[in-house]
Design an enzyme around this catalytic site. Structure first.
Site, PDB file in Angstrom:
ATOM      1  N   ASP A  89     -12.208  -0.808  -1.293  1.00 10.79           N
ATOM      2  CA  ASP A  89     -10.817  -0.792  -1.753  1.00 10.79           C
ATOM      3  C   ASP A  89     -10.828  -0.717  -3.281  1.00 10.79           C
ATOM      4  O   ASP A  89     -11.073  -1.725  -3.954  1.00 10.79           O
ATOM      5  CB  ASP A  89     -10.080  -2.056  -1.306  1.00 10.79           C
ATOM      6  CG  ASP A  89      -9.839  -2.116   0.196  1.00 10.79           C
ATOM      7  OD1 ASP A  89     -10.629  -1.525   0.959  1.00 10.79           O
ATOM      8  OD2 ASP A  89      -8.883  -2.805   0.617  1.00 10.79           O
ATOM      9  N   LYS A 151      -3.370   2.324  -0.441  1.00 15.01           N
ATOM     10  CA  LYS A 151      -3.040   0.899  -0.309  1.00 15.01           C
ATOM     11  C   LYS A 151      -1.999   0.520  -1.347  1.00 15.01           C
ATOM     12  O   LYS A 151      -2.070   0.951  -2.498  1.00 15.01           O
ATOM     13  CB  LYS A 151      -4.316   0.073  -0.476  1.00 15.01           C
ATOM     14  CG  LYS A 151      -4.151  -1.435  -0.400  1.00 15.01           C
ATOM     15  CD  LYS A 151      -5.524  -2.108  -0.492  1.00 15.01           C
ATOM     16  CE  LYS A 151      -5.430  -3.615  -0.635  1.00 15.01           C
ATOM     17  NZ  LYS A 151      -6.761  -4.246  -0.756  1.00 15.01           N
ATOM     18  N   LYS A 180      -2.433   1.226   3.909  1.00 15.92           N
ATOM     19  CA  LYS A 180      -2.655  -0.220   3.978  1.00 15.92           C
ATOM     20  C   LYS A 180      -1.598  -0.950   3.166  1.00 15.92           C
ATOM     21  O   LYS A 180      -1.441  -0.708   1.968  1.00 15.92           O
ATOM     22  CB  LYS A 180      -4.055  -0.584   3.472  1.00 15.92           C
ATOM     23  CG  LYS A 180      -4.353  -2.086   3.512  1.00 15.92           C
ATOM     24  CD  LYS A 180      -5.793  -2.377   3.127  1.00 15.92           C
ATOM     25  CE  LYS A 180      -6.056  -3.875   3.011  1.00 15.92           C
ATOM     26  NZ  LYS A 180      -7.461  -4.168   2.626  1.00 15.92           N
TER      27      LYS A 180
END
Length: 220
Positions: A89, A151, A180
């Site tokens: 991430d 995300k 996400k």
């Protein structure tokens, strides 16, 4: 799909101890969460504690500010992959996004993508600092740069995921990547609303409470 299968069970606080990470992994195994999301120093331990399970190991890169060079991010991501991370991430260079330098943002994402071609790459755009138009552009650039997921948030900024932002990002993504939602997913109703808006993964430190029908008061 069960709610648990959407969840990246997350512990990224500076105060996290090895014992805390072990508990996180045990909870992830017990509840069949999709992944744990932890800081890189804990990757080998999580890998060992999750052995024999289907739970993935996710970690962060350039976190939480995104304010290191693309070369540094690429190296960090590669080392994390070599240590055992399944998913990365990364945080975009937020300053470049705010300045409208989208070529730089895309190059940053591509550098990490090249460094970890086998890992799932999630690109954090930190929506709390962006206008709606910047959110659209950042989402598109992340997808163009090779993101497997876009995300919303680090959970360390001024705000987390909102249903409106998830819906906006989902419209831009158009099924080309996952989405996400992280930060602010505190109740089962919150989780369901994010999923209905287009989220395909949820980042939360309170996964146990969510799947038990309770509330996550932890903030991430």
């Amino acid at each position: 799909m069960s709610l648990a299968s959407y969840i990246d069970h997350t512990l990224l606080k500076a105060t996290a101890t090895l014992a805390d990470i072990r508990t996180l992994c045990e909870e992830a195994r017990e509840h069949s969460f999709y992944a744990v999301c932890i800081n890189p120093v804990f990757i080998p331990h999580a890998r060992a504690w999750l052995e024999g399970s289907d739970v993935k190991v996710a970690t962060v890169c350039g976190f939480p500010l995104g304010a290191i060079s693309s070369e540094q991010k690429a190296l960090e991501a590669r080392l994390s992959a070599e240590t055992g991370a399944d998913e990365i991430d990364m945080v975009i260079h937020i300053g470049s996004a705010l300045a409208g330098d989208w070529d730089a943002v895309e190059a940053d994402v591509r550098a990490v993508r090249r460094a970890v071609p086998e890992q799932v790459l999630k690109v954090i755009i930190e929506t709390c600092y962006l206008t709606d138009e910047q959110k659209r552009l950042a989402t598109e650039v992340a997808v163009q740069g090779g993101a497997d997921f876009v995300k919303t948030s680090t959970g360390f900024g001024t705000g987390g995921a909102t249903v409106d932002d998830v819906r906006l990002m989902a419209e831009v993504i158009g099924g080309r990547a996952g989405l996400k939602a992280a930060g602010g997913v505190r109740t089962p109703a919150d989780a369901q609303a994010m999923i209905e808006a287009g989220a395909t993964r949820l980042g939360t430190s309170g996964g146990v409470g969510l799947v038990s029908g309770g509330e996550n008061g932890a903030g991430y």
